[in-house]
Scaffold this motif. Structure first.
Motif, mmCIF file in Angstrom:
data_model
loop_
_atom_site.group_PDB
_atom_site.id
_atom_site.type_symbol
_atom_site.label_atom_id
_atom_site.label_comp_id
_atom_site.label_asym_id
_atom_site.label_seq_id
_atom_site.Cartn_x
_atom_site.Cartn_y
_atom_site.Cartn_z
ATOM 1 N N PHE A 1 11.662 0.418 14.391
ATOM 2 C CA PHE A 1 10.414 1.152 14.203
ATOM 3 C C PHE A 1 9.215 0.231 13.975
ATOM 4 O O PHE A 1 8.074 0.685 13.979
ATOM 5 N N SER A 2 9.467 -1.043 13.747
ATOM 6 C CA SER A 2 8.373 -1.980 13.453
ATOM 7 C C SER A 2 7.387 -2.040 14.612
ATOM 8 O O SER A 2 7.758 -2.173 15.773
ATOM 9 N N GLY A 3 6.116 -1.934 14.264
ATOM 10 C CA GLY A 3 5.057 -1.981 15.257
ATOM 11 C C GLY A 3 4.599 -0.619 15.727
ATOM 12 O O GLY A 3 3.589 -0.514 16.428
ATOM 13 N N GLY A 4 5.323 0.439 15.331
ATOM 14 C CA GLY A 4 4.954 1.769 15.804
ATOM 15 C C GLY A 4 4.879 2.831 14.737
ATOM 16 O O GLY A 4 4.613 3.997 15.046
ATOM 17 N N ALA A 5 5.090 2.469 13.467
ATOM 18 C CA ALA A 5 5.087 3.460 12.384
ATOM 19 C C ALA A 5 3.685 3.566 11.782
ATOM 20 O O ALA A 5 3.424 3.111 10.667
ATOM 21 N N TYR A 6 2.768 4.176 12.533
ATOM 22 C CA TYR A 6 1.371 4.293 12.106
ATOM 23 C C TYR A 6 1.297 5.092 10.807
ATOM 24 O O TYR A 6 1.874 6.168 10.692
ATOM 25 N N HIS A 7 0.531 4.567 9.854
ATOM 26 C CA HIS A 7 0.570 5.155 8.517
ATOM 27 C C HIS A 7 -0.698 4.789 7.746
ATOM 28 O O HIS A 7 -1.350 3.782 8.050
ATOM 29 N N VAL A 8 -1.056 5.609 6.770
ATOM 30 C CA VAL A 8 -2.133 5.273 5.833
ATOM 31 C C VAL A 8 -1.638 5.495 4.411
ATOM 32 O O VAL A 8 -0.816 6.380 4.153
ATOM 33 N N VAL A 9 -2.137 4.683 3.492
ATOM 34 C CA VAL A 9 -1.803 4.791 2.079
ATOM 35 C C VAL A 9 -3.071 4.569 1.263
ATOM 36 O O VAL A 9 -4.106 4.156 1.788
ATOM 37 N N ALA A 10 -2.985 4.817 -0.030
ATOM 38 C CA ALA A 10 -4.033 4.425 -0.971
ATOM 39 C C ALA A 10 -3.553 3.193 -1.727
ATOM 40 O O ALA A 10 -2.413 3.153 -2.196
ATOM 41 N N ILE A 11 -4.411 2.188 -1.829
ATOM 42 C CA ILE A 11 -4.108 1.012 -2.645
ATOM 43 C C ILE A 11 -4.981 1.085 -3.885
ATOM 44 O O ILE A 11 -6.214 1.197 -3.788
ATOM 45 N N HIS A 12 -4.353 1.023 -5.056
ATOM 46 C CA HIS A 12 -5.086 1.240 -6.307
ATOM 47 C C HIS A 12 -5.489 -0.062 -6.996
ATOM 48 O O HIS A 12 -6.586 -0.137 -7.562
ATOM 49 N N GLN A 13 -4.633 -1.039 -6.992
ATOM 50 C CA GLN A 13 -4.985 -2.301 -7.650
ATOM 51 C C GLN A 13 -3.994 -3.395 -7.263
ATOM 52 O O GLN A 13 -2.904 -3.121 -6.770
ATOM 53 N N VAL A 14 -4.420 -4.629 -7.483
ATOM 54 C CA VAL A 14 -3.567 -5.796 -7.284
ATOM 55 C C VAL A 14 -3.147 -6.318 -8.650
ATOM 56 O O VAL A 14 -3.978 -6.463 -9.555
ATOM 57 N N ASP A 15 -1.869 -6.569 -8.790
ATOM 58 C CA ASP A 15 -1.327 -7.132 -10.020
ATOM 59 C C ASP A 15 -0.856 -8.556 -9.700
ATOM 60 O O ASP A 15 0.260 -8.773 -9.223
ATOM 61 N N ASP A 16 -1.738 -9.534 -9.958
ATOM 62 C CA ASP A 16 -1.404 -10.912 -9.597
ATOM 63 C C ASP A 16 -0.247 -11.462 -10.418
ATOM 64 O O ASP A 16 0.533 -12.292 -9.922
ATOM 65 N N ALA A 17 -0.111 -11.015 -11.652
ATOM 66 C CA ALA A 17 0.986 -11.501 -12.479
ATOM 67 C C ALA A 17 2.341 -11.120 -11.877
ATOM 68 O O ALA A 17 3.295 -11.896 -11.910
ATOM 69 N N ALA A 18 2.395 -9.913 -11.310
ATOM 70 C CA ALA A 18 3.640 -9.449 -10.698
ATOM 71 C C ALA A 18 3.714 -9.784 -9.215
ATOM 72 O O ALA A 18 4.783 -9.656 -8.601
ATOM 73 N N GLY A 19 2.581 -10.200 -8.641
ATOM 74 C CA GLY A 19 2.556 -10.494 -7.211
ATOM 75 C C GLY A 19 2.673 -9.259 -6.349
ATOM 76 O O GLY A 19 3.227 -9.305 -5.245
ATOM 77 N N THR A 20 2.138 -8.135 -6.845
ATOM 78 C CA THR A 20 2.262 -6.870 -6.130
ATOM 79 C C THR A 20 0.925 -6.132 -6.095
ATOM 80 O O THR A 20 -0.004 -6.454 -6.839
ATOM 81 N N ALA A 21 0.869 -5.129 -5.243
ATOM 82 C CA ALA A 21 -0.227 -4.155 -5.242
ATOM 83 C C ALA A 21 0.380 -2.793 -5.535
ATOM 84 O O ALA A 21 1.495 -2.491 -5.098
ATOM 85 N N LEU A 22 -0.337 -1.970 -6.287
ATOM 86 C CA LEU A 22 0.129 -0.615 -6.568
ATOM 87 C C LEU A 22 -0.386 0.305 -5.468
ATOM 88 O O LEU A 22 -1.594 0.469 -5.285
ATOM 89 N N VAL A 23 0.543 0.913 -4.756
ATOM 90 C CA VAL A 23 0.238 1.675 -3.559
ATOM 91 C C VAL A 23 0.611 3.143 -3.755
ATOM 92 O O VAL A 23 1.728 3.455 -4.194
ATOM 93 N N GLY A 24 -0.307 4.012 -3.430
ATOM 94 C CA GLY A 24 -0.025 5.440 -3.422
ATOM 95 C C GLY A 24 0.486 5.829 -2.046
ATOM 96 O O GLY A 24 -0.267 5.804 -1.075
#
Length: 437
Positions: A172-195
Motif C-alpha cells: 500500500f506504500s505510495g498510495g494510501a492518501y490520508h490526512v491527520v492533525a499534528i498537535h505538537q512535537v515532543d523532542d525528548a521522546a523524538g515523536t509528534a502527537l498525531v490525531g
C-alpha cells in the motif's frame, strides 16, 4: 465520560444493548464524548470517523470557532456537513498483466481533493488557511515546527501506509492518501502527537512522520493551519451553504463517476450487463470477485466513512441543524439519510454474507482491524495481526473460492437489487434537499 481511554468499554456496552456494529456504536459514543481537558497536552484532539473532518475539527476548535447554537466547538457531524457533507464516486479497474481487478466506492463531498475540500469549508466559515509546502523533509520539518510553535495544530497530508500504528502491508506504500492533525512535537521522546481518528493522540516517531509526509510526491510535505477567528459564523448560513455544496457536488460534476448517478451505473454493471466493465467480466468467481466483495465492505464501512458510506454522519448534521433552526424539513431529510446509512451498511454486510463462512470471516477481520485501529498506538500489534490474517485469507480463497458460478451470480443479483434500491432512495433524499434549498 471524561477520559477517552474509556471509549472502547462504552462502545462495547452499547453494542451489547443495541446490536449495532462497532463502527456504528463508536460513532454514537464519540458523538457524546466530552472534549479533552484544557489541561491536556492536546486539548483540541477529538476521536473521529472521517479523517479530513476530524482533522479540521481540531483546527477549528483551537481557532476559537464555536457553534453559535451551543457555544461549544463544532462536533464532527457539523464540520462534515458545513464542508459539503456527502458525495459519490465509483471506480473499477482491471489489470490484465497482474490478473487483478480493483473496486472503489466513495461517499464524501470532494473525496478526491482534501485540499479543495478544506479550502472551501474554511471559506464558508470566513477563514483563511495558512498552507505550507516544501520539496524536501528538512524544510518540511521547519515549516511544521514554525506553525506548531504558535500553539496551533496543523492538518498534514501523508501516506497512511508509512504510519507505524496503521501497520499496513508494504504493497500500500505510495498510495494510501490520508490526512491527520499534528498537535505538537515532543523532542525528548523524538515523536509528534498525531490525531488520527483514534481515541487518543498517537505518538509517531519523527523519522516515520517525515517519511509519511514525503512519500507521496504530489503532496509536497503539505501542512495547513488556521488563524484564530475573531467572530463566530451564522449557523443558518453555514447549513445552507454546506447543503448547497453537497447538492451541487452530487449533480453537476462533468465526470459521471463523481455524480450520484454513478451508483445507478454500478447497479447496472453488477449483473446482466454486456459492458466491458461488467462485474461478470471484471470480477469473475475466484480471487477477483473476492477482491471486489471485500472492497465493497471496506470502502462503505471502514475506510474513513464512519460506516454507512458517510450517510449516518450526514444525517446527524441534518438532525442537529433541524433542531437548532427549528426546521422540520431538515428533520425529514435527516431521517431519510439515516435510513440510507442503514441500507449502505446492510449492503456492506451482504457483500460478505454470513451464510458463506469464509466470506463472513473476512468481514469479521475487517471489523476487528477497525476496532483495534481506534485504539491507536496501543493496538499496533493487533492491527498488524489483522492485516496478516486478511492476507492469508486472501491466499486461501485464491486457491479455493467458496462460491461457484451459480452462487456468484446469485450474490451479484442480490447486490444489484440492493444498490438499485439505494440509488432510488438517494435520488429521493437529494430531491428533499433541493426542495429545501
Amino acid at each position: 465520560m471524561t477520559e477517552h481511554k474509556h471509549l472502547k468499554q462504552l462502545v462495547r456496552a452499547r453494542m451489547g444493548k443495541t446490536g449495532e456494529t462497532y463502527t456504528t456504536a463508536r460513532r454514537q459514543i464519540i458523538r457524546q464524548a466530552a472534549p479533552t481537558s484544557e489541561s491536556s497536552r492536546t486539548p483540541h484532539h477529538f476521536p473521529g470517523c472521517i479523517p479530513a473532518a476530524a482533522a479540521l475539527r481540531a483546527l477549528l476548535s483551537q481557532a476559537g470557532i464555536r457553534n453559535p447554537h451551543t457555544g461549544a466547538p463544532f462536533n464532527e457531524a457539523m464540520v462534515f456537513g458545513v464542508a459539503g457533507g456527502i458525495g459519490a464516486g465509483v471506480f473499477a479497474f482491471y489489470y490484465p498483466k497482474e490478473d487483478f481487478s480493483s473496486f472503489y466506492i466513495a461517499g464524501r463531498h470532494l473525496w478526491q481533493d482534501d485540499l479543495g475540500w478544506t479550502r472551501q469549508a474554511l471559506a464558508r466559515l470566513g477563514l483563511e488557511p495558512v498552507v505550507k509546502e516544501s520539496a524536501g523533509p528538512k524544510p518540511g520539518e521547519r515549516q511544521l515546527r514554525d506553525l506548531l510553535e504558535t500553539g496551533r495544530p496543523v492538518m498534514a497530508w501523508l501516506d497512511a501506509a508509512e504510519l507505524p500504528h496503521r501497520a499496513m502491508p508494504e504493497k500500500f506504500s505510495g498510495g494510501a492518501y490520508h490526512v491527520v492533525a499534528i498537535h505538537q512535537v515532543d523532542d525528548a521522546a523524538g515523536t509528534a502527537l498525531v490525531g488520527d481518528l483514534a481515541d487518543d493522540p498517537v505518538p509517531v516517531p519523527l523519522a516515520d512522520l517525515a517519511r509519511a509526509r514525503g512519500r507521496i510526491r504530489k503532496f509536497k510535505n503539505r501542512i495547513l493551519a488556521v488563524r484564530h477567528a475573531t467572530s463566530s459564523p451564522d449557523l443558518a448560513t453555514l447549513v445552507r451553504s454546506g447543503i448547497r455544496a453537497c447538492v451541487d457536488g452530487l449533480t453537476t460534476c462533468k465526470m459521471k463517476n463523481f455524480r450520484l448517478d454513478a451508483f445507478a451505473n454500478w447497479a447496472d454493471r453488477l449483473d446482466g450487463s454486456k459492458a466491458a466493465d461488467s462485474w461478470e467480466k471484471m470480477f469473475p468467481p475466484g480471487h477477483r470477485l473476492y477482491q471486489g466483495l471485500w472492497s465493497i465492505t471496506e470502502y462503505i464501512e471502514y475506510y474513513g466513512t464512519g460506516g454507512g458510506l458517510c450517510r449516518p454522519l450526514f444525517a446527524e448534521f441534518l438532525e442537529e441543524a433541524a433542531a437548532a433552526l427549528a426546521d422540520p424539513a431538515l428533520a425529514a431529510a435527516a431521517a431519510r439519510y439515516a435510513e440510507l446509512g442503514r441500507g449502505w451498511t446492510a449492503l456492506a454486510e451482504a457483500a460478505l454474507p454470513a451464510r458463506v463462512p469464509e466470506l463472513a470471516e473476512t468481514r469479521a477481520l475487517l471489523a476487528r482491524r477497525s476496532e483495534h485501529r481506534a485504539a491507536g498506538a496501543g493496538a499496533t500489534a493487533e492491527v498488524a495481526a489483522c492485516w496478516k490474517a486478511l492476507e492469508e485469507q486472501g491466499q486461501r480463497l485464491k486457491r479455493k473460492f467458496p462460491l461457484d458460478a451459480a452462487g456468484s451470480a446469485a450474490l451479484r443479483r442480490d447486490l444489484k437489487a440492493r444498490v438499485t434500491a439505494l440509488y432510488a432512495g438517494e435520488v429521493e433524499a437529494l430531491d428533499t434537499l433541493r426542495r429545501w434549498l
